[in-house]
Enzyme design. Structure first.
Site, mmCIF file in Angstrom:
data_model
loop_
_atom_site.group_PDB
_atom_site.id
_atom_site.type_symbol
_atom_site.label_atom_id
_atom_site.label_comp_id
_atom_site.label_asym_id
_atom_site.label_seq_id
_atom_site.Cartn_x
_atom_site.Cartn_y
_atom_site.Cartn_z
ATOM 1 N N CYS A 77 0.832 -1.200 0.000
ATOM 2 C CA CYS A 77 0.000 0.000 0.000
ATOM 3 C C CYS A 77 0.869 1.254 0.000
ATOM 4 O O CYS A 77 1.580 1.502 -0.968
ATOM 5 C CB CYS A 77 -1.007 -0.037 1.152
ATOM 6 S SG CYS A 77 -2.333 1.179 0.936
ATOM 7 N N HIS A 177 -3.894 -4.400 -0.032
ATOM 8 C CA HIS A 177 -3.474 -4.966 1.251
ATOM 9 C C HIS A 177 -3.483 -6.487 1.149
ATOM 10 O O HIS A 177 -4.514 -7.121 1.365
ATOM 11 C CB HIS A 177 -4.397 -4.480 2.367
ATOM 12 C CG HIS A 177 -4.151 -3.064 2.744
ATOM 13 N ND1 HIS A 177 -3.113 -2.704 3.576
ATOM 14 C CD2 HIS A 177 -4.766 -1.917 2.385
ATOM 15 C CE1 HIS A 177 -3.110 -1.395 3.720
ATOM 16 N NE2 HIS A 177 -4.096 -0.891 2.996
ATOM 17 N N GLU A 179 -2.294 -8.550 3.186
ATOM 18 C CA GLU A 179 -2.584 -9.120 4.505
ATOM 19 C C GLU A 179 -4.065 -9.096 4.849
ATOM 20 O O GLU A 179 -4.497 -9.753 5.798
ATOM 21 C CB GLU A 179 -1.765 -8.387 5.575
ATOM 22 C CG GLU A 179 -2.267 -7.029 5.966
ATOM 23 C CD GLU A 179 -2.000 -5.916 4.958
ATOM 24 O OE1 GLU A 179 -2.435 -4.785 5.229
ATOM 25 O OE2 GLU A 179 -1.377 -6.157 3.900
#
Length: 195
Positions: A77, A177, A179
């Site tokens: 990001c 993102h 994650e």
């Protein structure tokens, strides 16, 4: 394997650490240059604003260290945007690792800013995306973007194309993102760890 997650007071660090834990990897959150240099892999997460992030990187001397790293490196990001040359966000000079200038999305009747939510990737061109399909979804939250260029290894659209992922030598980065992108993001993180 030693994984360093760069601590520059940016957001989203815990989500990255938890995602790595789910993969069975214990990472070290650090701003120590020696720890970052000796790590097998480096992850550069980020949420927030470019000017304050660069101020913190400069205060810790990380703006000088990061461009010299030779191990596999993954920006996430804001961690991707900071690899560029310049950002419209705060008229900010960046790390200059990749040859792009970060621009702000222009809203229209159908496309709000920030670009937030699930979106697909296309034109996947990297081992980072091994095992994924072009219609797989990942999670984005951003108001600024890197244009498509020779460094682009995946594209997104909002409404026009932008770099969803980039690479230059050992530096990989994703605008979304990973994650927070479920099984697709987990696969991308594992592919990075396998590089």
């Amino acid at each position: 394997m030693e994984i360093a997650v760069i601590d520059y007071k940016g957001g989203n660090v815990q989500s990255v650490l938890f995602a790595l834990e789910r993969l069975g990897v214990q990472a070290t959150l650090t701003a120590e240059p020696d720890a970052i240099r000796r790590a097998d892999k480096v992850i550069f997460p980020g949420e927030g604003e470019a000017a304050s992030a660069m101020r913190e990187l400069r205060a810790q001397g990380l703006d000088q260290l990061l461009p010299t790293l030779t191990q596999p490196f993954l920006g996430v990001c804001l961690g991707m945007q900071l690899l560029g040359r310049h950002s419209e966000e705060g008229d900010t000079e960046l790390l200059g690792i990749l040859p792009f200038d970060v621009q702000r999305f222009q809203p229209d009747a159908q496309h709000k800013v920030p670009h937030m939510g699930w979106n697909t990737l296309r034109n996947l061109r990297s081992p980072l995306f091994r095992g994924l399909r072009e219609d797989d979804y990942v999670y984005f939250v951003h108001s600024y973007y890197a244009p498509v260029g020779a460094y682009t290894i995946a594209e997104g659209a909002h409404p026009g194309p932008f770099s969803a992922a980039v690479q230059h030598q050992n530096f990989y980065a994703v605008q979304f993102h990973a994650e927070k992108s479920g099984p697709v993001g987990t696969r991308i993180l594992q592919n990075f760890l396998d590089l």
